[in-house]
Design a protein around this motif. Structure first.
Motif, PDB file in Angstrom:
ATOM      1  N   MET A 270       1.878  -3.527  -4.880  1.00  0.00           N
ATOM      2  CA  MET A 270       0.862  -3.626  -5.928  1.00  0.00           C
ATOM      3  C   MET A 270      -0.524  -3.292  -5.380  1.00  0.00           C
ATOM      4  SD  MET A 270       1.875  -6.909  -8.212  1.00  0.00           S
ATOM      5  CE  MET A 270       3.198  -7.794  -7.474  1.00  0.00           C
ATOM      6  N   VAL A 271      -0.810  -3.786  -4.188  1.00  0.00           N
ATOM      7  CA  VAL A 271      -2.096  -3.460  -3.558  1.00  0.00           C
ATOM      8  C   VAL A 271      -2.173  -1.954  -3.326  1.00  0.00           C
ATOM      9  CG1 VAL A 271      -3.528  -3.744  -1.489  1.00  0.00           C
ATOM     10  CG2 VAL A 271      -2.371  -5.732  -2.481  1.00  0.00           C
ATOM     11  N   LEU A 272      -1.089  -1.374  -2.849  1.00  0.00           N
ATOM     12  CA  LEU A 272      -1.050   0.070  -2.602  1.00  0.00           C
ATOM     13  C   LEU A 272      -1.317   0.854  -3.885  1.00  0.00           C
ATOM     14  CD1 LEU A 272      -0.482   2.228  -0.437  1.00  0.00           C
ATOM     15  CD2 LEU A 272       1.921   2.123  -1.113  1.00  0.00           C
ATOM     16  N   VAL A 273      -0.698   0.433  -4.974  1.00  0.00           N
ATOM     17  CA  VAL A 273      -0.930   1.084  -6.268  1.00  0.00           C
ATOM     18  C   VAL A 273      -2.401   0.998  -6.656  1.00  0.00           C
ATOM     19  CG1 VAL A 273      -0.536   0.781  -8.767  1.00  0.00           C
ATOM     20  CG2 VAL A 273       1.397   0.901  -7.195  1.00  0.00           C
ATOM     21  N   SER A 274      -2.991  -0.165  -6.486  1.00  0.00           N
ATOM     22  CA  SER A 274      -4.399  -0.316  -6.882  1.00  0.00           C
ATOM     23  C   SER A 274      -5.312   0.514  -5.982  1.00  0.00           C
ATOM     24  CB  SER A 274      -4.817  -1.780  -6.906  1.00  0.00           C
ATOM     25  OG  SER A 274      -4.926  -2.297  -5.605  1.00  0.00           O
ATOM     26  N   ARG A 275      -4.910   0.739  -4.734  1.00  0.00           N
ATOM     27  CA  ARG A 275      -5.697   1.592  -3.836  1.00  0.00           C
ATOM     28  C   ARG A 275      -5.787   3.012  -4.397  1.00  0.00           C
ATOM     29  NH1 ARG A 275      -8.636  -0.712  -0.397  1.00  0.00           N
ATOM     30  NH2 ARG A 275      -8.410   0.768   1.287  1.00  0.00           N
ATOM     31  N   PHE A 276      -4.710   3.454  -5.043  1.00  0.00           N
ATOM     32  CA  PHE A 276      -4.681   4.807  -5.590  1.00  0.00           C
ATOM     33  C   PHE A 276      -5.212   4.889  -7.017  1.00  0.00           C
ATOM     34  CE2 PHE A 276      -1.549   5.277  -2.183  1.00  0.00           C
ATOM     35  CZ  PHE A 276      -2.027   6.451  -1.590  1.00  0.00           C
ATOM     36  N   LEU A 277      -4.828   3.947  -7.867  1.00  0.00           N
ATOM     37  CA  LEU A 277      -5.178   4.039  -9.284  1.00  0.00           C
ATOM     38  C   LEU A 277      -6.535   3.436  -9.628  1.00  0.00           C
ATOM     39  CD1 LEU A 277      -1.746   3.286 -11.013  1.00  0.00           C
ATOM     40  CD2 LEU A 277      -2.788   5.505 -10.508  1.00  0.00           C
ATOM     41  N   LEU A 278      -7.083   2.608  -8.754  1.00  0.00           N
ATOM     42  CA  LEU A 278      -8.360   1.961  -9.064  1.00  0.00           C
ATOM     43  C   LEU A 278      -9.481   2.429  -8.133  1.00  0.00           C
ATOM     44  CD1 LEU A 278      -7.207  -1.666  -9.913  1.00  0.00           C
ATOM     45  CD2 LEU A 278      -8.130   0.045 -11.472  1.00  0.00           C
ATOM     46  N   LYS A 279      -9.452   3.702  -7.782  1.00  0.00           N
ATOM     47  CA  LYS A 279     -10.555   4.237  -6.968  1.00  0.00           C
ATOM     48  C   LYS A 279     -11.861   4.147  -7.756  1.00  0.00           C
ATOM     49  CE  LYS A 279      -7.737   6.981  -4.012  1.00  0.00           C
ATOM     50  NZ  LYS A 279      -7.573   8.124  -3.201  1.00  0.00           N
ATOM     51  N   LYS A 280     -11.734   4.302  -9.058  1.00  0.00           N
ATOM     52  CA  LYS A 280     -12.864   4.071  -9.961  1.00  0.00           C
ATOM     53  C   LYS A 280     -12.409   3.020 -10.967  1.00  0.00           C
ATOM     54  CE  LYS A 280     -16.128   6.033 -13.028  1.00  0.00           C
ATOM     55  NZ  LYS A 280     -16.992   7.082 -13.375  1.00  0.00           N
ATOM     56  N   VAL A 281     -13.064   1.876 -10.945  1.00  0.00           N
ATOM     57  CA  VAL A 281     -12.657   0.772 -11.814  1.00  0.00           C
ATOM     58  C   VAL A 281     -13.247   0.985 -13.206  1.00  0.00           C
ATOM     59  CG1 VAL A 281     -12.812  -1.712 -12.204  1.00  0.00           C
ATOM     60  CG2 VAL A 281     -12.482  -0.836  -9.886  1.00  0.00           C
TER      61      VAL A 281
ATOM     62  N   LEU B 106      -7.681   0.219 -15.113  1.00  0.00           N
ATOM     63  CA  LEU B 106      -7.236  -1.168 -14.924  1.00  0.00           C
ATOM     64  C   LEU B 106      -5.987  -1.464 -15.760  1.00  0.00           C
ATOM     65  CD1 LEU B 106      -7.859  -3.724 -13.395  1.00  0.00           C
ATOM     66  CD2 LEU B 106      -9.439  -4.372 -15.187  1.00  0.00           C
ATOM     67  N   LEU B 107      -5.961  -0.998 -16.992  1.00  0.00           N
ATOM     68  CA  LEU B 107      -4.772  -1.214 -17.838  1.00  0.00           C
ATOM     69  C   LEU B 107      -3.557  -0.471 -17.286  1.00  0.00           C
ATOM     70  CD1 LEU B 107      -6.294  -1.110 -21.438  1.00  0.00           C
ATOM     71  CD2 LEU B 107      -5.376  -3.086 -20.221  1.00  0.00           C
ATOM     72  N   LEU B 108      -3.753   0.779 -16.871  1.00  0.00           N
ATOM     73  CA  LEU B 108      -2.648   1.544 -16.290  1.00  0.00           C
ATOM     74  C   LEU B 108      -2.125   0.860 -15.028  1.00  0.00           C
ATOM     75  CD1 LEU B 108      -0.815   4.041 -16.087  1.00  0.00           C
ATOM     76  CD2 LEU B 108      -2.683   5.172 -14.825  1.00  0.00           C
ATOM     77  N   SER B 109      -3.036   0.437 -14.163  1.00  0.00           N
ATOM     78  CA  SER B 109      -2.643  -0.245 -12.927  1.00  0.00           C
ATOM     79  C   SER B 109      -1.892  -1.528 -13.214  1.00  0.00           C
ATOM     80  CB  SER B 109      -3.879  -0.567 -12.078  1.00  0.00           C
ATOM     81  OG  SER B 109      -4.556   0.596 -11.735  1.00  0.00           O
ATOM     82  N   THR B 110      -2.340  -2.263 -14.211  1.00  0.00           N
ATOM     83  CA  THR B 110      -1.692  -3.519 -14.575  1.00  0.00           C
ATOM     84  C   THR B 110      -0.251  -3.274 -15.015  1.00  0.00           C
ATOM     85  OG1 THR B 110      -3.787  -4.529 -15.189  1.00  0.00           O
ATOM     86  CG2 THR B 110      -1.801  -5.524 -16.112  1.00  0.00           C
ATOM     87  N   ILE B 111      -0.041  -2.286 -15.847  1.00  0.00           N
ATOM     88  CA  ILE B 111       1.315  -1.983 -16.315  1.00  0.00           C
ATOM     89  C   ILE B 111       2.206  -1.551 -15.145  1.00  0.00           C
ATOM     90  CG2 ILE B 111       2.658  -0.344 -17.713  1.00  0.00           C
ATOM     91  CD1 ILE B 111       0.317  -0.621 -19.791  1.00  0.00           C
ATOM     92  N   VAL B 112       1.672  -0.716 -14.269  1.00  0.00           N
ATOM     93  CA  VAL B 112       2.455  -0.252 -13.114  1.00  0.00           C
ATOM     94  C   VAL B 112       2.817  -1.416 -12.197  1.00  0.00           C
ATOM     95  CG1 VAL B 112       2.403   1.188 -11.035  1.00  0.00           C
ATOM     96  CG2 VAL B 112       1.569   2.111 -13.202  1.00  0.00           C
ATOM     97  N   ILE B 113       1.863  -2.295 -11.914  1.00  0.00           N
ATOM     98  CA  ILE B 113       2.178  -3.385 -10.979  1.00  0.00           C
ATOM     99  C   ILE B 113       3.129  -4.416 -11.587  1.00  0.00           C
ATOM    100  CG2 ILE B 113       0.048  -3.089  -9.668  1.00  0.00           C
ATOM    101  CD1 ILE B 113      -0.431  -6.128 -10.918  1.00  0.00           C
ATOM    102  N   VAL B 114       3.058  -4.622 -12.894  1.00  0.00           N
ATOM    103  CA  VAL B 114       4.007  -5.540 -13.530  1.00  0.00           C
ATOM    104  C   VAL B 114       5.418  -4.958 -13.420  1.00  0.00           C
ATOM    105  CG1 VAL B 114       4.743  -6.554 -15.732  1.00  0.00           C
ATOM    106  CG2 VAL B 114       2.339  -6.659 -15.045  1.00  0.00           C
ATOM    107  N   PHE B 115       5.537  -3.664 -13.615  1.00  0.00           N
ATOM    108  CA  PHE B 115       6.837  -3.012 -13.463  1.00  0.00           C
ATOM    109  C   PHE B 115       7.337  -3.153 -12.020  1.00  0.00           C
ATOM    110  CE2 PHE B 115       9.538   0.695 -12.642  1.00  0.00           C
ATOM    111  CZ  PHE B 115      10.494   0.514 -13.620  1.00  0.00           C
ATOM    112  N   ILE B 116       6.448  -2.934 -11.046  1.00  0.00           N
ATOM    113  CA  ILE B 116       6.822  -3.090  -9.632  1.00  0.00           C
ATOM    114  C   ILE B 116       7.271  -4.525  -9.362  1.00  0.00           C
ATOM    115  CG2 ILE B 116       5.869  -3.199  -7.281  1.00  0.00           C
ATOM    116  CD1 ILE B 116       4.196  -0.727  -8.024  1.00  0.00           C
ATOM    117  N   HIS B 117       6.498  -5.475  -9.851  1.00  0.00           N
ATOM    118  CA  HIS B 117       6.852  -6.886  -9.643  1.00  0.00           C
ATOM    119  C   HIS B 117       8.224  -7.185 -10.240  1.00  0.00           C
ATOM    120  CE1 HIS B 117       6.823 -11.247 -10.482  1.00  0.00           C
ATOM    121  NE2 HIS B 117       6.209 -11.302  -9.301  1.00  0.00           N
TER     122      HIS B 117
END
Length: 195
Positions: A100-111, A116-127
């Motif tokens: 999840m941290v890795l995903v946010s490193r890539f998807l949240l370069k600009k907050v 943030l919504l895209l990252s949230t959906i991706v990390i919930v799926f990963i979890h």
């Protein structure tokens, strides 16, 4: 004489992570044992750490450390009876948090709200996928094949909905508060130097 540089940004980020992680404990201790299972700040902390710490070590270490410390409290108190399965399941959860941290490193370069919504959906799926490997693997409640894993994933849907809710609510608090603080205190903005 050592010249340690005080970095207020890192200190504020770390304090925010610790405070929001404390909510995981407060919610758990003040509810039925599993009523709020997975309604957690950990997903938001993973996103937050990955987005705002520019140093990889801090980005991964602080969210994982906050999970470990809160797990330590929970598994030595109210979740004591689950310690037997803790190691197998939690290793997969820790892997999920790191991803999840890795995903946010890539998807949240600009907050912003969209990232943030895209990252949230991706990390919930990963979890959902990764942490449930720990719930399924060698668990006699599930057949140890693809169908058994799918059955485990289906039974986990209510927990993942709570994980999504927790990530959205705690994420809004963390990201919103830090953006307000950055606007009010320019010293918290990222400088060209590495944190």
């Amino acid at each position: 004489m050592s010249h340690l540089k005080f970095n207020p940004r890192t200190l504020i980020l770390l304090l925010m992570i610790l405070v929001i992680t404390a909510f995981r404990l407060l919610v758990t201790f003040n509810s039925d044992e599993l009523k709020f299972a997975n309604f957690s700040s950990i997903g938001a902390v993973a996103l937050f750490g990955g987005a705002y710490f520019k140093d990889n070590l801090k980005a991964f270490a602080f969210p994982l450390l906050s999970l470990f410390l809160s797990d330590l409290v929970l598994y030595t108190t109210i979740y004591k009876k689950y310690v037997d399965i803790f190691l197998i399941q939690e290793l997969w959860t820790y892997l999920a948090i790191a991803l999840m941290v890795l995903v946010s490193r890539f998807l949240l370069k600009k907050v912003n709200i969209a990232s943030l919504l895209l990252s949230t959906i991706v990390i919930v799926f990963i979890h959902w996928i990764v942490s449930d490997i720990g719930s399924w693997y060698k668990n006699p409640l599930y057949t140890q094949n693809f169908n058994g894993f799918i059955d485990c994933l289906i039974k986990a849907i209510p927990f993942e909905i709570r994980f999504l809710e927790g990530t959205v609510i705690y994420g809004a608090l963390l990201f919103g508060a830090f953006e307000i603080l950055k606007a009010k205190y320019p010293v918290l903005k990222l400088q060209r130097q590495k944190l």
